[in-house]
Design a protein around this motif. Structure first.
Motif, mmCIF file in Angstrom:
data_model
loop_
_atom_site.group_PDB
_atom_site.id
_atom_site.type_symbol
_atom_site.label_atom_id
_atom_site.label_comp_id
_atom_site.label_asym_id
_atom_site.label_seq_id
_atom_site.Cartn_x
_atom_site.Cartn_y
_atom_site.Cartn_z
ATOM 1 N N PRO A 13 2.456 6.722 9.564
ATOM 2 C CA PRO A 13 1.878 6.263 11.093
ATOM 3 C C PRO A 13 -0.082 6.288 10.739
ATOM 4 O O PRO A 13 -0.517 5.614 11.710
ATOM 5 C CB PRO A 13 1.577 7.976 11.454
ATOM 6 N N ALA A 14 -1.081 6.758 9.320
ATOM 7 C CA ALA A 14 -1.533 7.075 9.557
ATOM 8 C C ALA A 14 -2.259 5.367 8.807
ATOM 9 O O ALA A 14 -3.690 5.431 8.612
ATOM 10 C CB ALA A 14 -1.833 7.458 8.153
ATOM 11 N N ASP A 15 -1.453 4.634 8.215
ATOM 12 C CA ASP A 15 -1.708 3.182 8.039
ATOM 13 C C ASP A 15 -0.652 2.350 8.826
ATOM 14 O O ASP A 15 0.342 1.611 8.237
ATOM 15 C CB ASP A 15 -1.678 3.339 6.213
ATOM 16 N N ARG B 211 0.575 -1.240 -0.230
ATOM 17 C CA ARG B 211 0.154 0.026 0.372
ATOM 18 C C ARG B 211 0.678 0.808 0.022
ATOM 19 O O ARG B 211 0.629 2.270 -1.135
ATOM 20 C CB ARG B 211 -0.731 -0.152 1.185
ATOM 21 N N ARG B 212 1.761 1.058 1.106
ATOM 22 C CA ARG B 212 3.044 2.209 1.011
ATOM 23 C C ARG B 212 3.336 2.411 -0.120
ATOM 24 O O ARG B 212 3.427 3.764 -1.162
ATOM 25 C CB ARG B 212 4.058 2.087 2.072
ATOM 26 N N ALA B 213 4.004 1.657 -0.777
ATOM 27 C CA ALA B 213 4.745 1.593 -2.304
ATOM 28 C C ALA B 213 3.563 2.377 -3.673
ATOM 29 O O ALA B 213 4.668 2.856 -4.266
ATOM 30 C CB ALA B 213 5.389 0.340 -2.494
#
Length: 272
Positions: free
Chosen positions: A253-255, A67-69
């Motif tokens: 921090p949000a995920d 998700r971050r990538a």
């Protein structure tokens, strides 16, 4: 509980689904507590869990990295993605994450397991910007030239390629040809991301046991050290902080991700 198909009366073998051997896609589904798996898959996962008790935690950590990538690439202007070895649909899919940032994002999911095509078609039937292609990363031409790929992906514009928990299934002999073919097909400004299991800091006995379980599947796995894994990024400029354990790559921090297992290295590279 056995797999529930789109049509429960369909014989899996008629769809080319081999239930006699563990499937990497179905094993990963079981890691994530999914129901699209068979006893042979669950037995294989249970043997892996003996050597790696945190396997389900690792799978969730891996999904958080994905998700971050994807968010990172979408924020760099990438609007088309090829997710190779995507596995079975689950929460936080690539198209959902990308389209939250750019609703016009196009995504091609690629897997060589027929069960992914069965479930993916049902899930994505209402999304014209997302499709599924049955192809094998070991044959990159079949991925890049698949009609479903070329229908959505414009290779004159930057593409984001995902190989999440996939390149550790390539042998050293396969690496240059597979990664080279993907790199050569991508225009400047494209991004690639992957995660790869590592033996760094881990028990040799545990690594050997996990490799022996995967050897019973059609896709053996290869644990490698950092320097060996870095070669998969040949020809790309690594985005800071480089190739790191995935907990250290742009934590959000949000995920939040699960507690770090440090079994996986990951990173994002940009083609200059």
């Amino acid at each position: 509980m056995e797999t529930t198909f789109v049509d429960e009366q369909v014989d899996p073998s008629s769809l080319g689904i081999d239930t006699g051997k563990p499937s990497v896609a179905r094993m990963y589904d079981y890691y994530l507590d999914g129901k699209d798996n068979y006893q042979v898959d669950r037995d294989a996962v249970d043997r892996i869990a003996q050597a790696m008790p945190e396997i389900r935690q690792l799978a969730r950590e891996n999904r958080a990295f994905l998700r971050r990538a994807v968010r990172y690439m979408a924020r760099q202007g990438i609007r088309q993605f090829i997710d190779i070895g995507s596995g079975l649909p689950t929460a936080g899919n690539t198209h959902e994450v990308a389209q939250q940032i750019a609703p016009d994002s196009r995504v091609v999911y690629v897997d060589n397991d027929p069960i992914v095509l069965v479930h993916g078609r049902a899930l994505l039937a209402r999304d014209d910007n997302t499709t599924v292609a049955t192809a094998d990363m070991r044959e990159p031409t079949s991925v890049l030239e698949h009609p479903n790929t070329t229908k959505l992906i414009d290779f004159s514009k930057p593409v984001g390629v995902l190989l999440i928990a996939m390149v550790h299934f390539l042998t050293e002999e396969e690496r240059p040809d597979v990664m080279g073919a993907l790199r050569d097909a991508l225009p400047s400004g494209s991004h690639i991301t992957f995660t790869h299991v590592t033996r760094d800091g881990q028990s040799a006995a545990a690594v050997d046991q996990i490799e022996s379980v995967y050897a019973t599947t059609p896709t053996p796995i290869y644990f490698r050290e950092h320097a060996q894994i870095a070669r998969f990024f040949d020809g790309y400029d690594l985005v800071d902080p480089g190739l790191v354990t995935i907990d250290a790559w742009h934590p959000d921090p949000a995920d939040p991700a699960p507690e770090a297992t440090r079994w996986l290295y990951g990173g994002v590279g940009r083609k200059p």
